[in-house]
Design a protein around this motif. Structure first.
Motif, PDB file in Angstrom:
ATOM      1  N   THR A   1      -7.643 -40.142  -6.889  1.00  0.00           N
ATOM      2  CA  THR A   1      -6.329 -40.744  -7.106  1.00  0.00           C
ATOM      3  C   THR A   1      -5.891 -40.343  -8.517  1.00  0.00           C
ATOM      4  N   ARG A   2      -4.726 -40.772  -8.929  1.00  0.00           N
ATOM      5  CA  ARG A   2      -4.255 -40.369 -10.254  1.00  0.00           C
ATOM      6  C   ARG A   2      -4.306 -41.555 -11.201  1.00  0.00           C
ATOM      7  N   TRP A   3      -5.222 -41.481 -12.152  1.00  0.00           N
ATOM      8  CA  TRP A   3      -5.281 -42.476 -13.223  1.00  0.00           C
ATOM      9  C   TRP A   3      -4.569 -41.844 -14.413  1.00  0.00           C
ATOM     10  N   LEU A   4      -3.635 -42.566 -15.030  1.00  0.00           N
ATOM     11  CA  LEU A   4      -2.728 -41.941 -15.988  1.00  0.00           C
ATOM     12  C   LEU A   4      -2.723 -42.598 -17.367  1.00  0.00           C
ATOM     13  N   PRO A   5      -3.919 -42.707 -17.993  1.00  0.00           N
ATOM     14  CA  PRO A   5      -3.925 -43.306 -19.332  1.00  0.00           C
ATOM     15  C   PRO A   5      -3.098 -42.486 -20.319  1.00  0.00           C
ATOM     16  N   GLY A   6      -3.033 -41.165 -20.105  1.00  0.00           N
ATOM     17  CA  GLY A   6      -2.279 -40.292 -21.008  1.00  0.00           C
ATOM     18  C   GLY A   6      -0.771 -40.510 -20.914  1.00  0.00           C
ATOM     19  N   GLN A   7      -0.326 -41.188 -19.862  1.00  0.00           N
ATOM     20  CA  GLN A   7       1.105 -41.449 -19.706  1.00  0.00           C
ATOM     21  C   GLN A   7       1.437 -42.921 -19.936  1.00  0.00           C
ATOM     22  N   GLY A   8       0.579 -43.594 -20.676  1.00  0.00           N
ATOM     23  CA  GLY A   8       0.846 -44.996 -20.985  1.00  0.00           C
ATOM     24  C   GLY A   8       0.543 -45.930 -19.827  1.00  0.00           C
ATOM     25  N   LEU A   9      -0.227 -45.438 -18.853  1.00  0.00           N
ATOM     26  CA  LEU A   9      -0.533 -46.267 -17.682  1.00  0.00           C
ATOM     27  C   LEU A   9      -2.050 -46.381 -17.470  1.00  0.00           C
ATOM     28  N   PRO A  10      -2.783 -46.871 -18.492  1.00  0.00           N
ATOM     29  CA  PRO A  10      -4.232 -47.022 -18.304  1.00  0.00           C
ATOM     30  C   PRO A  10      -4.561 -48.116 -17.295  1.00  0.00           C
ATOM     31  N   HIS A  11      -3.556 -48.936 -16.958  1.00  0.00           N
ATOM     32  CA  HIS A  11      -3.770 -50.072 -16.069  1.00  0.00           C
ATOM     33  C   HIS A  11      -3.228 -49.792 -14.665  1.00  0.00           C
ATOM     34  N   ALA A  12      -3.084 -48.519 -14.303  1.00  0.00           N
ATOM     35  CA  ALA A  12      -2.464 -48.216 -13.011  1.00  0.00           C
ATOM     36  C   ALA A  12      -3.092 -46.978 -12.377  1.00  0.00           C
ATOM     37  N   LEU A  13      -3.062 -46.937 -11.048  1.00  0.00           N
ATOM     38  CA  LEU A  13      -3.423 -45.733 -10.300  1.00  0.00           C
ATOM     39  C   LEU A  13      -2.246 -45.352  -9.421  1.00  0.00           C
ATOM     40  N   ARG A  14      -1.921 -44.064  -9.422  1.00  0.00           N
ATOM     41  CA  ARG A  14      -0.933 -43.568  -8.471  1.00  0.00           C
ATOM     42  C   ARG A  14      -1.711 -42.984  -7.296  1.00  0.00           C
ATOM     43  N   ILE A  15      -1.410 -43.511  -6.107  1.00  0.00           N
ATOM     44  CA  ILE A  15      -2.179 -43.122  -4.924  1.00  0.00           C
ATOM     45  C   ILE A  15      -1.227 -42.547  -3.879  1.00  0.00           C
ATOM     46  N   THR A  16      -1.457 -41.275  -3.510  1.00  0.00           N
ATOM     47  CA  THR A  16      -0.640 -40.621  -2.486  1.00  0.00           C
ATOM     48  C   THR A  16      -0.946 -41.228  -1.123  1.00  0.00           C
ATOM     49  N   ILE A  17       0.099 -41.390  -0.293  1.00  0.00           N
ATOM     50  CA  ILE A  17      -0.121 -41.850   1.074  1.00  0.00           C
ATOM     51  C   ILE A  17      -0.736 -40.694   1.872  1.00  0.00           C
ATOM     52  N   GLY A  18      -1.991 -40.882   2.264  1.00  0.00           N
ATOM     53  CA  GLY A  18      -2.710 -39.845   2.997  1.00  0.00           C
ATOM     54  C   GLY A  18      -2.755 -40.151   4.484  1.00  0.00           C
ATOM     55  N   ARG A  19      -3.763 -39.625   5.149  1.00  0.00           N
ATOM     56  CA  ARG A  19      -3.937 -39.900   6.577  1.00  0.00           C
ATOM     57  C   ARG A  19      -4.377 -41.347   6.767  1.00  0.00           C
ATOM     58  N   ALA A  20      -4.263 -41.826   8.019  1.00  0.00           N
ATOM     59  CA  ALA A  20      -4.601 -43.222   8.327  1.00  0.00           C
ATOM     60  C   ALA A  20      -6.035 -43.557   7.912  1.00  0.00           C
ATOM     61  N   ASP A  21      -6.980 -42.712   8.299  1.00  0.00           N
ATOM     62  CA  ASP A  21      -8.393 -43.009   7.993  1.00  0.00           C
ATOM     63  C   ASP A  21      -8.618 -43.020   6.483  1.00  0.00           C
ATOM     64  N   GLU A  22      -7.892 -42.183   5.771  1.00  0.00           N
ATOM     65  CA  GLU A  22      -8.048 -42.127   4.312  1.00  0.00           C
ATOM     66  C   GLU A  22      -7.520 -43.413   3.662  1.00  0.00           C
ATOM     67  N   MET A  23      -6.392 -43.899   4.152  1.00  0.00           N
ATOM     68  CA  MET A  23      -5.832 -45.118   3.566  1.00  0.00           C
ATOM     69  C   MET A  23      -6.729 -46.318   3.837  1.00  0.00           C
ATOM     70  N   ARG A  24      -7.299 -46.359   5.053  1.00  0.00           N
ATOM     71  CA  ARG A  24      -8.235 -47.460   5.373  1.00  0.00           C
ATOM     72  C   ARG A  24      -9.445 -47.411   4.443  1.00  0.00           C
ATOM     73  N   ALA A  25      -9.950 -46.207   4.212  1.00  0.00           N
ATOM     74  CA  ALA A  25     -11.136 -46.081   3.356  1.00  0.00           C
ATOM     75  C   ALA A  25     -10.820 -46.494   1.917  1.00  0.00           C
ATOM     76  N   VAL A  26      -9.656 -46.128   1.443  1.00  0.00           N
ATOM     77  CA  VAL A  26      -9.271 -46.505   0.077  1.00  0.00           C
ATOM     78  C   VAL A  26      -9.193 -48.026  -0.050  1.00  0.00           C
ATOM     79  N   VAL A  27      -8.603 -48.663   0.955  1.00  0.00           N
ATOM     80  CA  VAL A  27      -8.501 -50.128   0.921  1.00  0.00           C
ATOM     81  C   VAL A  27      -9.892 -50.757   0.938  1.00  0.00           C
ATOM     82  N   ASP A  28     -10.791 -50.191   1.727  1.00  0.00           N
ATOM     83  CA  ASP A  28     -12.165 -50.729   1.774  1.00  0.00           C
ATOM     84  C   ASP A  28     -12.811 -50.678   0.386  1.00  0.00           C
ATOM     85  N   VAL A  29     -12.627 -49.567  -0.305  1.00  0.00           N
ATOM     86  CA  VAL A  29     -13.215 -49.430  -1.643  1.00  0.00           C
ATOM     87  C   VAL A  29     -12.575 -50.445  -2.607  1.00  0.00           C
TER      88      VAL A  29
END
Ligand code: PLP
Length: 365
Positions: free
Chosen positions: A329-357
């Motif tokens: 995923t995209r962690w962006l401390p260099g852009q003033g966002l150390p407290h955020a992740l930008r997460i691309t909407i992927g395939r269904a199984d990928e999104m389920r796995a991300v939520v599980d983690v």
């Protein structure tokens, strides 16, 4: 020892950081870090690209005549008011290069696309940052940042990395409030993900106003990120200036053919939008369900979500756990966002796995 000295404004550039495609130990991962299309590209575009293998010894059409004609017909715009570049990244650089230089200012929003700052500094101009309104573009803050040195304003709509959308009335108000001498660049890299009612009016402004440039890309919903096809539309005088500094052969033959085919692939684009709508909503709901762990989602109209970590689970911990599980995923401390992740909407199984983690990490935190 004497050595060539780079210009000081060049050394002031923080290099662009691309999305990761391997783990720290080199394993291939699911890439949810670059907002690519998880459905791939249209089969017809892939086929058109393959046909270019027969013409490798030829220079491509420097004027991109067929592609411009196709774009003109598809969007109801004039072919001779289209400029293009190696990805819309280059088109953004052309805008800064044609209209700003040393001593000038270019405005972008605080949580904006990182290329804007690079394009600004590259030409020796000064980046001016307009503050956000809870991560969304704040038109009043942009207007308040304008000085007599302002030459260009970059606004992405929807914005990256926030996903936020600026409504048509606000874009109109922004344009109306800017001096006519300031170029308003409306970067519509994600515009195809919007619903049918969500036109921000950019193309109409670019058609009628002397100081508006709209930029588009084939890298996102059309699934052609590899081929680097971007374009811009605006008043003839803007386009003429930009053409003078672009690389003569921006697109390969394969890129031009693939893009032309991609524009006709209505079903693929519609499927991509539908998939994105469905899984962005699902993923947003799931993350909101982890709210007691301090997770919050910024409202998005693009193909990614910015997830804020405002509780005991940190973005860095979540980023590392996702990486260990095989998801970049995209962690962006260099852009003033150390407290955020930008997460691309992927395939269904990928999104389920991300939520599980995320759920497992929230339970531990
Ligand atoms: C991805 C992106 C682009 C451009 O991508 P290219 O691949 O260079 O066309 C431009 N602007 C924004 C906001 C983006 O997210």
């Amino acid at each position: 020892m004497n050595a060539p000295a780079p210009k000081p404004w060049i050394m002031g550039i923080a290099p662009y950081v691309p999305g990761r495609s391997t783990t720290d130990d080199g394993r291939t991962i699911v890439k949810l870090s670059s907002n690519e299309n998880p459905l791939g590209t249209a089969p017809t575009a892939r086929e058109a690209y393959r046909s270019a293998a027969d013409d490798l010894e030829r220079y491509p059409d420097a004027g991109a005549v067929d592609l411009r004609a196709k774009l003109a017909a598809h969007y109801g715009i004039e072919a001779d008011r289209i400029v293009y570049g190696t990805g819309s990244d280059e088109v953004l650089h052309l805008a800064a290069g044609a209209f700003a230089g040393a001593g000038d200012e270019i405005i972008h929003v605080r949580y904006g696309f990182s290329v804007y700052e690079i394009a600004t500094r590259r030409v020796g101009a000064t980046p001016v940052i307009a503050s956000d309104r809870d991560y969304a573009t704040d038109v009043d803050a942009i207007l308040a940042a304008v000085t007599e040195r302002t030459r260009v304003v970059f606004v992405a709509n929807p914005n990256n990395p926030t996903g936020t959308y600026t409504a048509k009335a606000d874009i109109a108000r922004l344009h109306a409030g800017l001096p006519q001498s300031v170029l308003l660049v409306l970067d519509q890299a994600y515009t195809e993900y919007l619903g049918p009612g969500d036109d921000d009016g950019g193309l109409d402004l670019a058609r009628t106003e002397a100081n508006v440039l709209v930029t588009r890309t084939f890298s996102k919903i059309f699934g052609l990120a590899s081929e680097r096809v971007g374009w811009g539309y605006g008043a003839p005088a803007i386009i003429d200036a930009m053409h003078r500094i672009r690389a003569p052969f921006a697109f390969s033959i394969g890129a031009q053919r693939a893009a032309i085919a991609a524009l006709d692939a209505d079903d693929f684009v519609a499927d991509s939008r539908r998939h994105n709508d469905e899984w962005r909503a699902w993923f947003g709901d799931q993350v909101a369900g982890l709210g007691n762990a301090g997770l919050r989602v910024v409202p998005s109209k693009a193909n990614f979500l910015l997830v804020l970590f405002e509780g005991s689970l940190t973005a860095e911990t979540a980023y590392r756990a996702l990486m260990a599980a095989g998801y970049a995923t995209r962690w962006l401390p260099g852009q003033g966002l150390p407290h955020a992740l930008r997460i691309t909407i992927g395939r269904a199984d990928e999104m389920r796995a991300v939520v599980d983690v995320l759920r497992a990490e929230a339970a531990k935190a």
